[in-house]
Design an enzyme around this catalytic site. Structure first.
Site, PDB file in Angstrom:
ATOM      1  N   TYR A  25       0.834  -1.332  -0.389  1.00 24.37           N
ATOM      2  CA  TYR A  25       0.108   0.169  -0.234  1.00 24.37           C
ATOM      3  C   TYR A  25       0.902   1.518   0.012  1.00 24.37           C
ATOM      4  CZ  TYR A  25      -3.434   3.548   2.356  1.00 24.37           C
ATOM      5  OH  TYR A  25      -3.962   4.454   2.329  1.00 24.37           O
TER       6      TYR A  25
ATOM      7  N   ASP B 181      10.178  -7.557  -2.682  1.00 27.17           N
ATOM      8  CA  ASP B 181       8.673  -7.926  -2.216  1.00 27.17           C
ATOM      9  C   ASP B 181       9.201  -9.629  -2.071  1.00 27.17           C
ATOM     10  OD1 ASP B 181       6.170  -6.221  -1.542  1.00 27.17           O
ATOM     11  OD2 ASP B 181       5.871  -8.248  -1.006  1.00 27.17           O
ATOM     12  N   ASN B 182       8.623 -10.141  -1.680  1.00 30.69           N
ATOM     13  CA  ASN B 182       7.938 -11.909  -1.552  1.00 30.69           C
ATOM     14  C   ASN B 182       6.152 -11.869  -1.853  1.00 30.69           C
ATOM     15  OD1 ASN B 182       6.080 -11.453   0.950  1.00 30.69           O
ATOM     16  ND2 ASN B 182       7.117 -12.917   1.866  1.00 30.69           N
TER      17      ASN B 182
ATOM     18  N   ARG C 112       1.724 -10.058   0.727  1.00 29.26           N
ATOM     19  CA  ARG C 112       0.486  -9.376   1.150  1.00 29.26           C
ATOM     20  C   ARG C 112      -0.435  -9.683   0.368  1.00 29.26           C
ATOM     21  NH1 ARG C 112      -3.446  -7.847   1.748  1.00 29.26           N
ATOM     22  NH2 ARG C 112      -4.819  -6.173   2.230  1.00 29.26           N
TER      23      ARG C 112
ATOM     24  N   ASN D 227       8.159 -13.641  11.457  1.00 28.70           N
ATOM     25  CA  ASN D 227       8.006 -12.865  10.274  1.00 28.70           C
ATOM     26  C   ASN D 227       8.590 -11.287   9.669  1.00 28.70           C
ATOM     27  OD1 ASN D 227       7.632 -12.894   6.803  1.00 28.70           O
ATOM     28  ND2 ASN D 227       6.554 -10.616   8.161  1.00 28.70           N
TER      29      ASN D 227
ATOM     30  N   THR E 193       4.985   2.203  14.451  1.00 32.05           N
ATOM     31  CA  THR E 193       3.788   2.415  14.100  1.00 32.05           C
ATOM     32  C   THR E 193       3.865   3.391  15.940  1.00 32.05           C
ATOM     33  OG1 THR E 193       1.857   1.819  14.764  1.00 32.05           O
ATOM     34  CG2 THR E 193       3.986  -0.022  14.795  1.00 32.05           C
TER      35      THR E 193
ATOM     36  N   SER F 216      -1.641  -4.694  20.193  1.00 30.48           N
ATOM     37  CA  SER F 216      -1.588  -5.808  19.660  1.00 30.48           C
ATOM     38  C   SER F 216      -0.277  -7.023  18.878  1.00 30.48           C
ATOM     39  CB  SER F 216      -2.308  -5.985  18.106  1.00 30.48           C
ATOM     40  OG  SER F 216      -1.072  -4.917  16.670  1.00 30.48           O
TER      41      SER F 216
ATOM     42  N   TYR G 178       0.607  -7.660  17.095  1.00 34.07           N
ATOM     43  CA  TYR G 178       1.164  -7.149  15.584  1.00 34.07           C
ATOM     44  C   TYR G 178       2.273  -5.809  16.015  1.00 34.07           C
ATOM     45  CZ  TYR G 178       2.049  -2.841  13.024  1.00 34.07           C
ATOM     46  OH  TYR G 178       1.956  -1.755  11.465  1.00 34.07           O
ATOM     47  N   HIS G 179       1.615  -4.925  16.452  1.00 29.93           N
ATOM     48  CA  HIS G 179       2.243  -3.634  17.719  1.00 29.93           C
ATOM     49  C   HIS G 179       3.380  -4.648  18.223  1.00 29.93           C
ATOM     50  CE1 HIS G 179      -1.735  -1.603  16.536  1.00 29.93           C
ATOM     51  NE2 HIS G 179      -1.131  -0.715  15.822  1.00 29.93           N
TER      52      HIS G 179
ATOM     53  N   LYS H 103       6.524  -4.613  16.508  1.00 30.96           N
ATOM     54  CA  LYS H 103       7.232  -3.416  16.012  1.00 30.96           C
ATOM     55  C   LYS H 103       8.353  -2.499  16.665  1.00 30.96           C
ATOM     56  CE  LYS H 103       5.556  -2.346  11.801  1.00 30.96           C
ATOM     57  NZ  LYS H 103       6.383  -2.035  10.730  1.00 30.96           N
TER      58      LYS H 103
ATOM     59  N   VAL I  24     -18.914   2.858  13.628  1.00 28.82           N
ATOM     60  CA  VAL I  24     -17.186   3.894  14.867  1.00 28.82           C
ATOM     61  C   VAL I  24     -17.449   2.395  15.961  1.00 28.82           C
ATOM     62  CG1 VAL I  24     -17.056   5.304  16.738  1.00 28.82           C
ATOM     63  CG2 VAL I  24     -17.943   5.683  14.618  1.00 28.82           C
ATOM     64  N   TYR I  25     -16.429   2.024  16.057  1.00 29.16           N
ATOM     65  CA  TYR I  25     -15.962   1.114  17.552  1.00 29.16           C
ATOM     66  C   TYR I  25     -16.125   1.910  18.963  1.00 29.16           C
ATOM     67  CZ  TYR I  25     -14.170  -2.240  13.759  1.00 29.16           C
ATOM     68  OH  TYR I  25     -13.467  -2.746  12.631  1.00 29.16           O
TER      69      TYR I  25
ATOM     70  N   VAL J 102      -9.402  -4.186  23.053  1.00 26.29           N
ATOM     71  CA  VAL J 102      -9.032  -3.657  23.926  1.00 26.29           C
ATOM     72  C   VAL J 102      -8.229  -2.531  23.970  1.00 26.29           C
ATOM     73  CG1 VAL J 102      -8.102  -4.621  26.371  1.00 26.29           C
ATOM     74  CG2 VAL J 102      -9.189  -6.053  25.346  1.00 26.29           C
TER      75      VAL J 102
END
Lengths: 389, 389
Positions: B11, B31-32, B35, B118, B144, B179, B181-182, B185, B254-255, B324
């Site tokens: 992206y 790139d592999n 995505r 990864n 991030t 998360s 993911y976060h 990082k 909206v959450y 959360v």
């Protein structure tokens, strides 16, 4: 309590399992025997011979009348991990099962990647297994004082009250670890804190200092119950190595300048700290951190203590430091959490050192001198394993 | 400059590569295509059709007369990574090549483990390759804003001056990510800081906010140069999803409670920030951190802006929050580093939103409504990918 000791074949995992069993807990151990494999890779072995797991377990049954269950497998195998935890249904999981040597992680890219992948993925699998089998299971995770590095402020137990621009928050203590191994433990700590926050797990993170000693009340009961005693430059820790160097008439090799200060503790305190943590679990959703150490010494001081106590002459030699670390620094660590739970520390006393000298003397013919020279440099991404290869 | 863009098919990686090439730099992408693989796994696709890499590269050559070199491979393959960097010999490496969706990392154990393995291993391999090929290469790494979480104190750019018990140190800003993911990082940031400290590498860690928008000056030049536009609950980010919901006459979801506040920025600012970071490298041994965002908004505010600007009626619906996270919190972020280098932010203006409405309208027949409903819950270790499965 039912307690599962992951890494139960290791230097500390095995004496911990025995101590917990001796205290009346129902204990199981799990291991993939990776630590024994590193010996083959490095071409070294424990100074004190150690028996295979089955012999150890049989000896403990003979000596104590108690049975310890054993699981063989790799925590990086998520299905194995969940099946084992579902089978044993522990109240607490003590997690020692990680690659634990800073120099090993600094050999080269492959060893760095292996260390972080092995430690981080194994720990993630344990967290997920707890969430799925029973979120009430208390995780007692071994971290290291090396996660903190050597900051210029007091080191608190995992959390720090920060005031900044007039506002305040209780934050995770900022970490500055000193190797890819120490980094893996920082990663684990962050992952565990998150799991307590989103799933309400109970976790105790034990930031352990450098452990010295080789015997506990339980391992001393039969030679077949002995735990490892490593002296090589990769897996041997500093006090143990100095003891062996003294016995061999070899200079005690201090990495320059010698002012590097570290938290330390007796192996008998390690096993007792784990018992205290298990018997006094963290609250639901709590990420509890203890600094598991009893005293701080500079490397210089440790060498001098060993030289003084040795019944003969021992010389100290300052060698180039293969690590990147601060040579002189502030170091003041809070470590009251475990004392508040009842820990009565064994301080670095004559008794213990004498016991270590006699262990070293008994097995000194097994020493491989070449294995003591540091070859892994922090300054390069590719180091040889041995100076003589 | 010679600049290698890792994750150059993504992206933001793709528009970044075009922007750098347009500005006269010698660019390569790697790139592999992971995505594109996630699309197959999830059963979704970009709202805007995207071309295969070879078509993209040919189109860019036609339109601009410039050539971008392409490497196909996986950063988790250490040999590939070092060979590529030795072959291209970049001055700077822009590293976007990580699994970048928080919900994807929260699906279940396998997705959490995949994300951390990864991201962490790929990044380690890049660090080792830089050290071995040329430690002067500047690493520009995408992090991030989610690494920080929502602390009750001002968020500084990566480092924090801490005063505690009368002593002071400059420490890494304490992180509390939201998360797996976060967390990956955060792990990367620690690994990179260590590499700058022991090997003297140069690194810039860009803690990026939520990016919105789909067009840049370069991608707008030919339809074959378009970048992705994701709207699904896993990979779609909030503003992009609201725009598509408005166009479809669907309520903007909206959450709850909606007070969650995040740093945001325009896609055109992302590509410019990367250029500025590359052209103004970090010093040798410096771990430099920028907060790559231009404005903060609550999710409520974002929904209201989209609803107001939409040329029709748009309803806002409050749905149960699958995450959360804190619903109401302090949020004050310093982000002057990139402005000091010359960034001129595009603020959340009418112009851009109108452009996004027209893009969404053009491709609205491609929308899969079912993919917009959140199914991945932070509160459980196993979530379904789709509500309708």
């Amino acid at each position: 309590m039912r307690i599962l000791v992951l890494g139960g074949d290791g230097y500390l995992g095995w004496p911990t399992a025995l101590h917990l069993s001796d205290c009346g807990h129902e204990v199981a151990v799990a291991d993939n025997f990776a630590r024994r494999g590193y010996d083959h890779e490095m071409g070294v072995e424990s100074l004190v011979p150690i028996e295979p797991m089955q012999v150890r377990l049989d000896a403990w049954r003979e000596v104590s009348g108690k049975t310890i269950k054993s699981y063989y497998g790799d925590l990086c195998d998520g299905e194995f991990t969940i099946d084992m935890i579902a089978d044993f249904r522990p109240d607490a999981i003590v997690h020692f099962a990680e690659q634990r040597a800073a120099p090993y992680s600094m050999i080269d890219r492959k060893h760095a990647v292996y260390t972080q992948q092995n430690n981080v993925v194994g720990n993630l699998n344990v967290l997920f297994a707890i969430e799925q089998v029973d979120p009430e299971i208390h995780l007692v995770k071994l971290g290291t004082m090396g996660e903190y590095g050597t900051p210029n402020i007091d080191i608190e137990e995992g959390w720090l009250e920060v005031t900044h621009n007039g506002r305040t928050d209780r934050m995770l203590y900022p970490k500055k670890p000193g190797s890819f191994y120490h980094l893996s433990k920082v990663h684990d700590s962050h992952n565990i804190e998150f799991a307590t926050r989103i799933w309400g797990l109970r976790a105790t993170d034990l930031n352990q200092g450098v452990v010295y000693g080789q015997e506990t009340d339980q391992t001393a009961r039969d030679q077949r119950l002995a735990t490892r005693f490593d002296y090589d430059a990769i897996f041997g820790t500093v006090l143990n190595r100095f003891v062996i160097q003294a016995v061999l008439g070899h200079p005690l090799t201090v990495y320059k300048p010698g002012g590097q200060t570290r938290g330390m503790l007796d192996i008998r305190d390690t096993v007792e700290c784990i018992r205290l943590a298990c018997e006094n679990p963290a609250d639901k959703g709590e990420f509890r951190v203890f600094n598991q150490m009893t005293e701080s010494y500079s490397i210089d001081q440790v060498a001098k203590i060993v030289a003084d106590k040795f019944d003969g002459s021992a010389e100290i030699e300052y060698v180039d430091n293969p690590r990147v670390e601060q040579g002189e620094h502030y170091y003041n660590v809070k470590h009251t959490g475990l004392v508040d739970l009842g820990l009565q520390p064994h301080l670095l006393s004559e008794t213990l050192i004498e016991n270590m000298f006699s262990v070293a003397d008994k097995y000194k013919d097994r020493v491989d001198l070449g294995a003591m020279r540091p070859t892994v440099s922090w300054r390069t991404a590719q180091s040889p394993l041995r100076a003589d290869k």
